[in-house]
Motif scaffolding. Structure first.
Motif, short mmCIF file in Angstrom:
data_model
loop_
_atom_site.label_atom_id
_atom_site.label_comp_id
_atom_site.label_asym_id
_atom_site.label_seq_id
_atom_site.Cartn_x
_atom_site.Cartn_y
_atom_site.Cartn_z
N MET A 292 9.01 7.32 1.58
CA MET A 292 8.66 6.73 0.29
C MET A 292 7.98 7.75 -0.65
N PRO A 293 7.01 8.54 -0.16
CA PRO A 293 6.42 9.55 -1.06
C PRO A 293 7.45 10.51 -1.61
N SER A 294 8.43 10.90 -0.80
CA SER A 294 9.46 11.82 -1.28
C SER A 294 10.30 11.19 -2.39
N GLY B 187 17.11 10.96 -2.29
CA GLY B 187 15.93 10.43 -1.62
C GLY B 187 16.16 9.03 -1.08
N LEU B 188 16.84 8.20 -1.86
CA LEU B 188 17.13 6.83 -1.41
C LEU B 188 18.06 6.83 -0.22
N ILE B 189 19.06 7.72 -0.24
CA ILE B 189 19.98 7.81 0.90
C ILE B 189 19.21 8.18 2.17
N GLY B 190 18.31 9.17 2.04
CA GLY B 190 17.51 9.56 3.20
C GLY B 190 16.61 8.45 3.69
N CYS B 191 16.01 7.71 2.75
CA CYS B 191 15.07 6.64 3.10
C CYS B 191 15.73 5.54 3.92
N VAL C 233 0.84 -1.20 0.00
CA VAL C 233 0.00 0.00 0.00
C VAL C 233 0.87 1.25 0.00
N THR C 234 2.05 1.17 0.61
CA THR C 234 2.97 2.31 0.58
C THR C 234 3.42 2.59 -0.85
N LEU C 235 3.81 1.55 -1.56
CA LEU C 235 4.23 1.72 -2.96
C LEU C 235 3.07 2.18 -3.84
N LEU C 236 1.87 1.67 -3.57
CA LEU C 236 0.72 2.01 -4.40
C LEU C 236 0.36 3.49 -4.28
N VAL C 237 0.21 3.99 -3.06
CA VAL C 237 -0.20 5.39 -2.90
C VAL C 237 0.93 6.34 -3.27
N VAL D 151 -1.34 11.42 1.81
CA VAL D 151 -0.45 10.25 1.73
C VAL D 151 0.46 10.14 2.95
N PRO D 152 1.21 11.20 3.33
CA PRO D 152 2.03 11.07 4.55
C PRO D 152 1.19 10.81 5.81
N LEU D 153 0.00 11.40 5.86
CA LEU D 153 -0.88 11.17 7.00
C LEU D 153 -1.27 9.71 7.09
#
Length: 477
Positions: free
Chosen positions: A197-199, A361-365, A52-56, A178-180
């Protein structure tokens, strides 16, 4: 919104006991949720949670990034279409100044739509829930795609501007929802990872627009309406699949009082039958929110008990918008052309900026749960400030006009980094109530007993208040 909500009866209404959970499928194994160090509720990344994270993120957040960059490469084609249409209607072309103004309206209408969408978030998430708001907002993308996709066939520049406004409306809603949603369904130890993930998908959206805008793909004149309307594909996928996932457990329990629904959703997301600790934590938050008054935005801005939270949101958000990144997103090609890069190489140079954003973004994630939120924010703003200062020096050496605008961006970034260092606490592995508690206890109010602090309901969200804090309000200013 300024009315006092009806007091709820003590305790929770009786709910049917949830049936025994079905065995976990092979695709979603996960150890049970447990207590981590210090009693923190921890969990593991399950297949439904990741899905669901990837989907939204793909169906909503990525569209924001895509729409930020999509008008960059076809700018000349869109201007040519506007000029040709105007000539057919009125017998003469557009003056250069008016053509620039019309294109600027096309670019800025996205931001204006986003402003309207952000103001609608509170009403939508309260009435339709988190997944309901996302599903309904996806319909806006289909409508916008139709406007932009058929604009040339119908010889209507107005349809492009309207379509851009509607995509902005969608982005304004989703940037908040989405973040909410992800923050409410994620265990505390995964909230930072899933929250980023949204970022990452925003960066992927920008990169996708830069790749598809290449002359070898959709960067040709005949393809620009299709280029603008590609957004319907991710939105359609989200619209088709989002109903397969549960609503936010926190929303179901705290705002709908649906204990059974919240328990069922937690079983699905966490992949374990033992979710009682999470339920009790949300019940505690719900009890704190009972019988609290609802306040308007104006009351929120005047409320001293949440002044530091409100100011922190404004400062960080304004810092992002005033960091200079918007100029790069919207006018990358023009910036590189003025820098002397050959026109034929600009699309590929632009792709480099998008790739760097994705890598960042990947580094932050993958570091946020180890390093924390606060160090990453401070490092990011400091790096942007130093880079802007470097650009200023470079332009000054070239005797280029407009060099000092980057000095403004540098100053903004460094000031925001300083504010975060001095004011904003680390939120890693903390609940919403704990974060509010930290803010409430700042600046000479550490002596206020925790049991004296209550919760005030601000558009459905809790903020700590205390009669003892009112007398210390001056220390928070």
């Amino acid at each position: 919104m300024g009315e006092t909500s009806r007091a709820a009866e003590p305790g929770l209404p009786s709910s049917p006991s949830p049936p025994p959970p079905s065995p976990r499928s092979a695709c979603s194994p996960a150890p049970p949720v447990g207590k981590g160090p210090g009693g923190d509720i921890t969990g593991h990344l399950t297949f439904p949670l990741l899905s669901v994270t990837l989907l939204v993120s793909f169906g909503s957040s990525m569209l924001y990034g895509y729409n930020l960059a999509v008008v960059n490469s076809p700018a000349e084609h869109i201007k040519a279409f506007y000029n040709a249409t105007w000539s057919q209607r009125y017998g003469h072309g557009l003056a250069p100044g008016l053509l620039t103004l019309l294109y600027a309206l096309t670019v800025s209408s996205f931001a204006l739509g986003g402003l309207v969408g952000s103001l609608l978030v509170g009403v939508l998430v309260e009435q339709y829930g988190r997944t309901g708001a996302l599903s309904r907002s996806a319909l806006l993308v289909l409508l916008a795609g139709g406007f932009m996709g058929f604009s040339r066939e119908l010889e209507s520049p107005e349809m492009v501007i309207i379509g851009r406004s509607i995509t902005g409306l969608h982005s304004g809603i989703c940037l908040s929802v989405v973040p909410l949603y992800l923050g409410e369904i994620a265990p505390k130890n995964l909230r930072g990872f899933l929250g980023l993930m949204p970022s990452i998908f925003i960066c992927l959206g920008i990169f996708s627009a830069q790749v598809l805008g290449l002359p070898e793909l959709l960067g040709k004149d005949r393809f620009w309406p299709l280029f603008l309307s590609v957004v319907v594909v991710p939105a359609s996928l989200q619209l088709l699949l989002l109903h397969c996932f549960p609503e936010s457990p926190r929303y179901l329990l705290i705002e709908r009082n649906d204990v059974y629904g919240a328990t069922k959703a937690l079983h699905r997301f966490l992949g374990t039958p033992d979710v009682q600790d999470v339920i009790e934590e949300m019940k505690e938050e719900q009890r704190s929110l009972f019988s609290m008054e609802m306040v308007s935005v104006w009351q929120l801005l005047r409320d001293r008990s949440v002044r530091w939270q409100t100011l922190s949101v404004v400062v960080v958000s304004a810092g992002m918008q005033l960091s200079g990144i918007d100029a790069i997103w919207f006018y990358t090609n023009t910036i590189f052309e003025n820098a002397g890069i050959p026109v034929s190489q600009i699309p590929y140079t632009t792709m480099g900026t998008g790739a760097i954003e994705v890598v960042a973004g990947l580094i932050g994630c993958f570091t946020i749960e180890r390093v924390g939120r606060r160090p990453l924010i401070i490092t990011g703003f400091c790096a942007m400030g130093i880079c802007s200062a470097g650009i200023t020096i470079s332009l000054l050496l070239q005797m280029s006009a407009g060099a000092f605008c980057y000095l403004v961006f540098s100053g903004v970034c460094l000031l925001v980094a300083l504010y975060v260092y001095l004011v904003i606490p680390e939120t890693k592995n903390k609940t919403f109530m704990e974060i509010s508690h930290i803010f409430a206890m700042r600046r000479s109010v550490l002596s206020v007993p925790a049991h004296l602090i209550g919760m005030k309901k601000l558009d459905g969200y809790g903020a700590l208040e205390s009669s003892s804090l009112e007398g210390s309000g001056s220390s928070l200013l």
